[in-house]
Design a protein around this motif. Structure first.
Motif, mmCIF file in Angstrom:
data_model
loop_
_atom_site.group_PDB
_atom_site.id
_atom_site.type_symbol
_atom_site.label_atom_id
_atom_site.label_comp_id
_atom_site.label_asym_id
_atom_site.label_seq_id
_atom_site.Cartn_x
_atom_site.Cartn_y
_atom_site.Cartn_z
ATOM 1 N N GLN A 1 0.837 -1.207 0.000
ATOM 2 C CA GLN A 1 0.000 0.000 0.000
ATOM 3 C C GLN A 1 0.870 1.256 0.000
ATOM 4 O O GLN A 1 0.542 2.243 -0.681
ATOM 5 N N GLU A 2 1.977 1.204 0.724
ATOM 6 C CA GLU A 2 2.864 2.360 0.813
ATOM 7 C C GLU A 2 3.387 2.764 -0.577
ATOM 8 O O GLU A 2 3.332 3.932 -0.954
ATOM 9 N N TYR B 1 -6.109 1.144 -4.231
ATOM 10 C CA TYR B 1 -5.824 2.227 -3.288
ATOM 11 C C TYR B 1 -6.139 3.608 -3.874
ATOM 12 O O TYR B 1 -5.860 4.627 -3.246
ATOM 13 N N ALA B 2 -6.702 3.625 -5.072
ATOM 14 C CA ALA B 2 -7.019 4.897 -5.718
ATOM 15 C C ALA B 2 -8.393 5.390 -5.293
ATOM 16 O O ALA B 2 -9.263 4.600 -4.891
ATOM 17 N N THR B 3 -8.605 6.693 -5.385
ATOM 18 C CA THR B 3 -9.903 7.272 -5.054
ATOM 19 C C THR B 3 -10.875 7.048 -6.207
ATOM 20 O O THR B 3 -10.474 6.809 -7.356
ATOM 21 N N CYS C 1 2.209 1.800 -3.555
ATOM 22 C CA CYS C 1 1.094 2.119 -4.463
ATOM 23 C C CYS C 1 0.589 3.544 -4.271
ATOM 24 O O CYS C 1 0.305 4.264 -5.234
ATOM 25 N N GLN C 2 0.455 3.944 -3.003
ATOM 26 C CA GLN C 2 -0.039 5.290 -2.730
ATOM 27 C C GLN C 2 1.032 6.357 -3.006
ATOM 28 O O GLN C 2 0.711 7.476 -3.387
ATOM 29 N N ASN D 1 0.907 6.391 -6.817
ATOM 30 C CA ASN D 1 -0.426 6.318 -7.429
ATOM 31 C C ASN D 1 -0.472 5.193 -8.466
ATOM 32 O O ASN D 1 -0.887 5.373 -9.613
#
Length: 471
Positions: free
Chosen positions: A157-158, A169-171, A160-161, A164
């Motif tokens: 997650q780290e 994990y995207a909005t 990926c965020q 982006n």
């Protein structure tokens, strides 16, 4: 002009010429360079646009496959084998290197959707693959990646965020157009500056994978010599291809391309780079200009000296008037050919007696006195000639007869009005007038002027009567 002034004059003219030459070269180079960069930018954005369209189309197709019947799915399996595309599975270290869950269906659907797009998949500056999030995750590539191994950090997650990268994990806003654009990062496989375009595969409302294209900007023709970076500004991801090593970057030629609703590609070519690129041209222009200016100035000086020597050869040394050589100059021949000439033959009265009585120095003073009077009466454009001794000729181009007579009388009065210095002598002149038309011979006109001169010496009224007949 002093030597110092001459050097400054050469330096100033050389610098001015170099600046003009450089300005022209700079403008032409800038037009060419900006046009070239814009063309490369258009090529790069066109490539991005095609990647976006293919990823979005493939993603939509794959998402529909989950809802088709078995016969159609079997057809997809069968057809996908015709395209010669292979899938290479790279699981997380220690995990199974085989399809799990819906991965086989998804990969077959992707190959079927790609169809004959092998050239698209095999681009040297990009990599197409499927990122699976099922069963702890794996990467399935359509190109063999020698020595590559997936580690858990790639799916963290780290990471990926931070970049982006991963759709889970995207909005929702980021995925509203079914495309996720990463920021610039160093690719694990190649080490190149990379952006990743991803389109999600969704099953029952859950993201189970991304169809992704890694685009290596280091290999892009747009990024040659340029720096690539991402900047988050107001929630937007701006990917800059620019030249931060050059000053005054705000003065740039700029092109931009909207990749998706959250990402924009910006290319900036600073004017300072164009200036630095063309500095050698300026110094070359300066050297060439200095060389050309020195030679030109030398040519002007030599031409002036030649003109002075040539002029002096046509001048009488004592009086500064023309001598008879002037009749052979191009300027005189042009005047004699194109218009009527008035000719005045002038002779000093009793100058032989002055020479015999008072000496030649007194005679020379009288000749100079007559010459100065002539200079005061006639125009600079007239030809005032010392024919020899105390004999003079004045050639008046385009002067009408009444005016010629006025000038004759004015000259006589001017000579007699002043006394010869320093001897306090009185001098007078006789004047004969004749006219030469363009088609007539010069010698005949000179003879006619001499004849009228002797008539003026003998009896002025006879010369006037002769002139009237001539006019």
């Amino acid at each position: 002009m002093s030597v110092k002034d001459h050097k400054w004059n050469v330096a100033f003219k050389s610098l001015a010429l170099a600046f003009i030459s450089y300005s022209i070269a700079f403008i032409l180079y800038s037009i060419s360079e900006v046009s070239d960069k814009k063309s490369k930018f258009a090529y790069a954005t066109e490539y991005l646009d095609k990647q976006k369209q293919r990823l979005a189309y493939t993603s939509l197709f794959v998402n529909t496959v989950f809802y088709i019947d078995g016969d159609k799915l079997n057809k997809i399996y069968h057809e996908s084998g015709k395209y010669g595309l292979n899938a290479y599975i790279y699981p997380i270290s220690g995990k199974k290197s085989e399809f799990e869950g819906k991965e086989e269906t998804i990969i077959s659907s992707i190959i079927y959707a790609f169809g004959n797009m092998n050239s698209f998949i095999g681009k040297e500056n990009s990599l197409i693959y499927y990122r699976s999030y099922e069963n702890e995750g794996k990467l399935i590539s359509f190109s063999r990646l020698e020595g590559f191994q997936v580690n858990e950090h790639m799916f963290s997650q780290e990471r990926c965020q931070m970049y982006n990268l991963c759709s889970p994990y995207a909005t929702k806003e980021s995925l509203s157009d079914r495309l996720l654009v990463s920021s610039i990062y160093s690719d694990i496989i190649t080490g190149s500056k990379t952006i990743t375009l991803s389109s999600p595969v969704i099953d029952q409302g859950e993201v189970i994978g991304d169809i992704s294209a890694d685009i290596y900007f280091d290999a892009s023709i747009l990024a040659q010599e340029a720096s690539i970076s991402s900047r988050d500004q107001g929630g937007m991801n701006y990917i800059y291809v620019d030249y931060p090593q050059y000053p005054m970057g705000e003065l740039s030629f700029r092109s931009s391309y909207v990749i998706d609703n959250k990402s924009t590609l910006v290319f900036e070519l600073p004017i300072s780079k164009l200036i630095f690129d063309t500095v050698p041209i300026f110094f070359l222009s300066l050297v060439v200009s200095l060389f050309a200016t020195i030679h030109y100035m030398q040519y002007k000086i030599q031409k002036k000296r030649f003109s002075e020597v040539y002029e002096e050869s046509n001048r009488d040394e004592m009086t500064g008037l023309y001598n008879r050589k002037v009749f052979s100059t191009p300027e005189f021949l042009s005047d004699a050919l194109n218009q009527t000439l008035a000719i005045l033959a002038i002779d000093g009265n009793k100058l032989k007696k002055i020479n015999d009585t008072y000496g030649h120095h007194c005679g020379d003073a009288a000749i100079k006195h007559i010459a100065e009077a002539m200079k005061g009466v006639f125009r600079d454009s007239d030809y005032i000639v010392r024919a020899g001794g105390d004999e003079f000729l004045v050639i008046l181009p385009g002067c009408p007869a009444p005016r010629v007579v006025e000038l004759k009388e004015k000259l006589k009065k001017e000579v007699e009005r002043k006394k010869v210095r320093p001897y306090n002598m009185e001098v007078s002149v006789s004047v004969g007038i004749a006219f030469k038309k363009p088609e007539e011979d010069m010698e005949y006109a000179l003879i006619a002027a001499d004849e009228n001169l002797y008539l003026d010496k003998a009896d002025p009224s006879e010369e006037a009567e002769s002139l009237g007949r001539a006019c």
